[in-house]
Design a protein around this motif. Sequence first.
Motif, PDB file in Angstrom:
ATOM      1  N   VAL A  92       0.244   5.494  -7.743  1.00 35.79           N
ATOM      2  CA  VAL A  92      -0.663   4.572  -8.444  1.00 35.79           C
ATOM      3  C   VAL A  92      -1.602   3.891  -7.448  1.00 35.79           C
ATOM      4  CG1 VAL A  92       0.855   4.153 -10.412  1.00 35.79           C
ATOM      5  CG2 VAL A  92       1.107   2.750  -8.351  1.00 35.79           C
ATOM      6  N   SER A  93      -2.040   4.617  -6.436  1.00 41.69           N
ATOM      7  CA  SER A  93      -2.904   4.034  -5.414  1.00 41.69           C
ATOM      8  C   SER A  93      -4.247   3.584  -5.979  1.00 41.69           C
ATOM      9  CB  SER A  93      -3.133   5.024  -4.269  1.00 41.69           C
ATOM     10  OG  SER A  93      -3.613   6.251  -4.767  1.00 41.69           O
ATOM     11  N   SER A  94      -4.651   4.149  -7.123  1.00 40.58           N
ATOM     12  CA  SER A  94      -5.915   3.729  -7.735  1.00 40.58           C
ATOM     13  C   SER A  94      -5.836   2.298  -8.267  1.00 40.58           C
ATOM     14  CB  SER A  94      -6.290   4.675  -8.875  1.00 40.58           C
ATOM     15  OG  SER A  94      -5.298   4.665  -9.893  1.00 40.58           O
ATOM     16  N   MET A  95      -4.622   1.750  -8.361  1.00 40.97           N
ATOM     17  CA  MET A  95      -4.434   0.387  -8.859  1.00 40.97           C
ATOM     18  C   MET A  95      -4.410  -0.648  -7.742  1.00 40.97           C
ATOM     19  SD  MET A  95      -4.269   0.617 -12.115  1.00 40.97           S
ATOM     20  CE  MET A  95      -3.605  -1.006 -12.522  1.00 40.97           C
ATOM     21  N   MET A 128     -11.249  -6.633   1.130  1.00 38.71           N
ATOM     22  CA  MET A 128     -10.798  -6.191   2.450  1.00 38.71           C
ATOM     23  C   MET A 128      -9.463  -5.467   2.362  1.00 38.71           C
ATOM     24  SD  MET A 128     -11.185  -5.787   5.630  1.00 38.71           S
ATOM     25  CE  MET A 128     -12.708  -6.675   5.953  1.00 38.71           C
ATOM     26  N   GLY A 129      -8.563  -5.944   1.511  1.00 37.98           N
ATOM     27  CA  GLY A 129      -7.287  -5.253   1.347  1.00 37.98           C
ATOM     28  C   GLY A 129      -7.471  -3.834   0.856  1.00 37.98           C
ATOM     29  N   THR A 130      -8.368  -3.650  -0.095  1.00 36.60           N
ATOM     30  CA  THR A 130      -8.657  -2.314  -0.611  1.00 36.60           C
ATOM     31  C   THR A 130      -9.291  -1.436   0.466  1.00 36.60           C
ATOM     32  OG1 THR A 130      -8.996  -3.229  -2.832  1.00 36.60           O
ATOM     33  CG2 THR A 130      -9.890  -1.038  -2.398  1.00 36.60           C
ATOM     34  N   MET A 131     -10.219  -1.995   1.212  1.00 35.31           N
ATOM     35  CA  MET A 131     -10.913  -1.218   2.237  1.00 35.31           C
ATOM     36  C   MET A 131      -9.952  -0.782   3.348  1.00 35.31           C
ATOM     37  SD  MET A 131     -14.592  -2.091   3.976  1.00 35.31           S
ATOM     38  CE  MET A 131     -14.097  -3.390   5.098  1.00 35.31           C
ATOM     39  N   LYS A 132      -9.088  -1.685   3.772  1.00 34.50           N
ATOM     40  CA  LYS A 132      -8.122  -1.336   4.806  1.00 34.50           C
ATOM     41  C   LYS A 132      -7.106  -0.314   4.308  1.00 34.50           C
ATOM     42  CE  LYS A 132      -6.867  -5.566   5.932  1.00 34.50           C
ATOM     43  NZ  LYS A 132      -6.266  -6.714   6.670  1.00 34.50           N
ATOM     44  N   SER A 133      -6.782  -0.366   3.014  1.00 36.14           N
ATOM     45  CA  SER A 133      -5.814   0.598   2.476  1.00 36.14           C
ATOM     46  C   SER A 133      -6.336   2.021   2.571  1.00 36.14           C
ATOM     47  CB  SER A 133      -5.486   0.248   1.020  1.00 36.14           C
ATOM     48  OG  SER A 133      -6.554   0.586   0.141  1.00 36.14           O
ATOM     49  N   VAL A 134      -7.655   2.197   2.533  1.00 33.10           N
ATOM     50  CA  VAL A 134      -8.277   3.518   2.611  1.00 33.10           C
ATOM     51  C   VAL A 134      -8.521   3.939   4.057  1.00 33.10           C
ATOM     52  CG1 VAL A 134     -10.347   4.841   2.030  1.00 33.10           C
ATOM     53  CG2 VAL A 134      -9.381   3.248   0.362  1.00 33.10           C
ATOM     54  N   ILE A 135      -8.947   3.007   4.877  1.00 28.99           N
ATOM     55  CA  ILE A 135      -9.431   3.344   6.216  1.00 28.99           C
ATOM     56  C   ILE A 135      -8.312   3.412   7.256  1.00 28.99           C
ATOM     57  CG2 ILE A 135     -10.829   2.452   8.131  1.00 28.99           C
ATOM     58  CD1 ILE A 135     -12.881   1.548   6.083  1.00 28.99           C
ATOM     59  N   VAL A 136      -7.339   2.522   7.189  1.00 33.90           N
ATOM     60  CA  VAL A 136      -6.304   2.451   8.222  1.00 33.90           C
ATOM     61  C   VAL A 136      -5.222   3.487   7.950  1.00 33.90           C
ATOM     62  CG1 VAL A 136      -4.559   0.980   9.307  1.00 33.90           C
ATOM     63  CG2 VAL A 136      -6.747  -0.011   8.582  1.00 33.90           C
ATOM     64  N   ILE A 192       0.834  -1.207   0.000  1.00 31.58           N
ATOM     65  CA  ILE A 192       0.000   0.000   0.000  1.00 31.58           C
ATOM     66  C   ILE A 192       0.864   1.250   0.000  1.00 31.58           C
ATOM     67  CG2 ILE A 192      -1.675   1.323   1.352  1.00 31.58           C
ATOM     68  CD1 ILE A 192      -2.752  -1.442   2.341  1.00 31.58           C
ATOM     69  N   ARG A 193       1.880   1.288   0.857  1.00 28.77           N
ATOM     70  CA  ARG A 193       2.753   2.471   0.918  1.00 28.77           C
ATOM     71  C   ARG A 193       3.509   2.663  -0.398  1.00 28.77           C
ATOM     72  NH1 ARG A 193       4.571   6.148   4.848  1.00 28.77           N
ATOM     73  NH2 ARG A 193       5.770   7.684   3.685  1.00 28.77           N
ATOM     74  N   SER A 194       3.954   1.565  -1.005  1.00 26.76           N
ATOM     75  CA  SER A 194       4.678   1.653  -2.270  1.00 26.76           C
ATOM     76  C   SER A 194       3.786   2.204  -3.380  1.00 26.76           C
ATOM     77  CB  SER A 194       5.223   0.279  -2.671  1.00 26.76           C
ATOM     78  OG  SER A 194       6.172  -0.183  -1.734  1.00 26.76           O
ATOM     79  N   HIS A 195       2.526   1.769  -3.425  1.00 29.23           N
ATOM     80  CA  HIS A 195       1.581   2.309  -4.409  1.00 29.23           C
ATOM     81  C   HIS A 195       1.386   3.804  -4.201  1.00 29.23           C
ATOM     82  CE1 HIS A 195       0.657  -1.737  -5.689  1.00 29.23           C
ATOM     83  NE2 HIS A 195      -0.269  -1.310  -6.523  1.00 29.23           N
ATOM     84  N   VAL A 227      -9.623  12.175  -1.368  1.00 28.37           N
ATOM     85  CA  VAL A 227      -8.432  12.807  -1.906  1.00 28.37           C
ATOM     86  C   VAL A 227      -7.814  11.968  -2.999  1.00 28.37           C
ATOM     87  CG1 VAL A 227      -6.133  13.631  -1.282  1.00 28.37           C
ATOM     88  CG2 VAL A 227      -8.030  13.941   0.284  1.00 28.37           C
ATOM     89  N   ASP A 228      -7.847  10.663  -2.810  1.00 23.38           N
ATOM     90  CA  ASP A 228      -7.169   9.772  -3.731  1.00 23.38           C
ATOM     91  C   ASP A 228      -7.902   9.604  -5.042  1.00 23.38           C
ATOM     92  OD1 ASP A 228      -5.141   7.950  -4.417  1.00 23.38           O
ATOM     93  OD2 ASP A 228      -6.453   6.295  -3.865  1.00 23.38           O
ATOM     94  N   GLY A 229      -9.206   9.895  -5.066  1.00 22.11           N
ATOM     95  CA  GLY A 229      -9.964   9.703  -6.287  1.00 22.11           C
ATOM     96  C   GLY A 229     -10.029   8.238  -6.669  1.00 22.11           C
ATOM     97  N   LYS A 230     -10.431   7.425  -5.725  1.00 22.38           N
ATOM     98  CA  LYS A 230     -10.442   5.978  -5.937  1.00 22.38           C
ATOM     99  C   LYS A 230     -11.249   5.570  -7.145  1.00 22.38           C
ATOM    100  CE  LYS A 230     -10.909   2.735  -2.812  1.00 22.38           C
ATOM    101  NZ  LYS A 230     -11.960   2.012  -2.775  1.00 22.38           N
ATOM    102  N   ALA A 231     -10.729   4.561  -7.865  1.00 21.29           N
ATOM    103  CA  ALA A 231     -11.422   4.098  -9.067  1.00 21.29           C
ATOM    104  C   ALA A 231     -12.724   3.426  -8.743  1.00 21.29           C
ATOM    105  CB  ALA A 231     -10.521   3.126  -9.840  1.00 21.29           C
ATOM    106  N   ASP A 232     -12.773   2.840  -7.533  1.00 17.71           N
ATOM    107  CA  ASP A 232     -14.018   2.129  -7.225  1.00 17.71           C
ATOM    108  C   ASP A 232     -15.072   3.068  -6.702  1.00 17.71           C
ATOM    109  OD1 ASP A 232     -12.652   2.645  -4.905  1.00 17.71           O
ATOM    110  OD2 ASP A 232     -13.205   0.770  -3.928  1.00 17.71           O
TER     111      ASP A 232
END
Length: 446
Positions: free
Chosen positions: A115-118, A332-340, A107-110, A441-446
Amino acid sequence: IVYLLAVFSDWLQGPYVYALYDAYGYSQHDIAVLFVAGFGSSMVFGTFMGGLADSCGRKRFTMFFAVVYALSCITKHFKDFGILMLGRLLGGIATSLLFSVFDSWLIRSHNEVGVSSMLSKSFATAQYGNSIIAILAGLTANKAASLSELKAWNGNSEFFFQGGYLYPFDLALVSLVLCGIVAFFLWEENYGEDKSQDEEDDEKRKRWYDSFVNAYFTTINSKEILYTGLIGSLFEGSMYIFVFMWTPAMKDKTTGDIPFGLIFATFMVCCMAGSSIFSVVIGTMKNEKIGVYTLAVATGTFLLMALAPNDTLAMIAFLMFETVVGCYFPMMGTMKSVIVPESKRAAIYNLYRIPLNFIVLFSLLTDLTPKQSFFLCTGMLAVATFLQTKLVQHQKTFYSTVNNNDDLEFGVGSPKTDDSSHRSSQDNSDAEKSPLVAADVDGKAD
C-alpha cells in the motif's frame, strides 16, 4: 498510536525545559551549554544510530528510543548539572531516533503490505494528528505544572526535586512507557534490508560505523538524495530558528501582554490546515512540485517577518509559515520515501540531521536579532527553493532519458514497466543507482 504517544511525550517537555533549568537557578550561559549539548548529541550519535536501526531492527530501536527518552525525563528531577547534562545527551539520542526510525518503519511497512501509494495520506494524517497532540499536550502540561510548586523531595535536600515544572516530564515518562509497550505488542519488526540478505551481509558489517560510511557515500553520489537532505536541513533549520525567535520578535512589536498559549494553539490549527491542504492537492499535483510552491511561500513568509512594521503583519506571517509547516512534513516524508534507498533509510535520515544541527547550534551560539535571523532564514529558504526546482528538473531529465513514453508531469511510467512485486524486492544497488525509479515502479498516486 505509537508515533502519537512518542510526539505527545516530546510536546509535553518542550515548553518547560528552559523554565525548569531557570527554576533550578542556573545562569543563561549554563542553560545555553545544556541546550548546545543536546543538539550536539543528536548530531554526533545520530550519525550511526540510524544505521544500527536499519540493521538491528526499527521496532527494536523504537523501544530503545522510549527507554532512552524516559531516562532523560528522570534526570530532570536532579538539580546536579552533570546529571542534567547526561539527560540532555540522552535526549539528543532520542531526538535523532524520533525523526528517523518512525518514518523508516512506516515506509517499509507500507511497502511490505503493498500500500505504498497511501504513504502521502499517511504522512498527512500523522502531521494532522501531531498538531492535535501538540495542543492537547500544551494544555495538559500547563495544567500539570500548576498543580503544585517545585520543591525538594524531603524539604531540605537541594539534590532531588518534585512537583511544579517536573510534572510534565513525569507525564512524558508515562507516555514513553506506553509507547514502548504498544510498539512491542502491535508492531512487526522490519529492517533496512530483507533479514535473509541482512544475514548474508553480516561479514561486511563488522565495524559499527560501516552503515554511516555507506550512507555517506550513497548520499554524496546521488544528486536526488543530496538535494533532498539539504532542502530538509535548510527548511527545518529555519523552523527551529523561528521557534527561538518568534517570541522576542513579538515582544519587540507590542507593549501589552502576549497570550502565548492562545498563539501556540493557533499555530497548531494552522499546521492542521496545512496538512489538510496537502491531502487535497496531492491528488492533482506531483509531490515535488508541491515542494517548490511550499518552499517558495515559506521564503516569502520569512521576508514578511523581517520587514513587518507591526505585530499584525508579523502574526500573519507567523500563521502563514505554520500553515506551510503543516504542508511541508507530509510532502518531505513522501519525497524521502521515494528517493532514499530502503536499505540505508534510517542512516541517511540521521545523516540529514547533521547540517540541520549545525544550523541550530549556529543560531544558539550567535547573538542575532530576530530581524537578522529572519533575513538569514529567507536566504536559506531561497536556496532550498532553488534546490527543489533543480530536483524537479533533474527528474524530468531522468525520465526523458530512461523512457520517452513516461508521463513527466506525474512521474508514472508505462504499464509494462510497472511490477509491484519487483518493487518490494528491489535490491539496494538499483535503489542507489536510480532512486527515482521507485516512483516509476510503484505507480505513485501523486
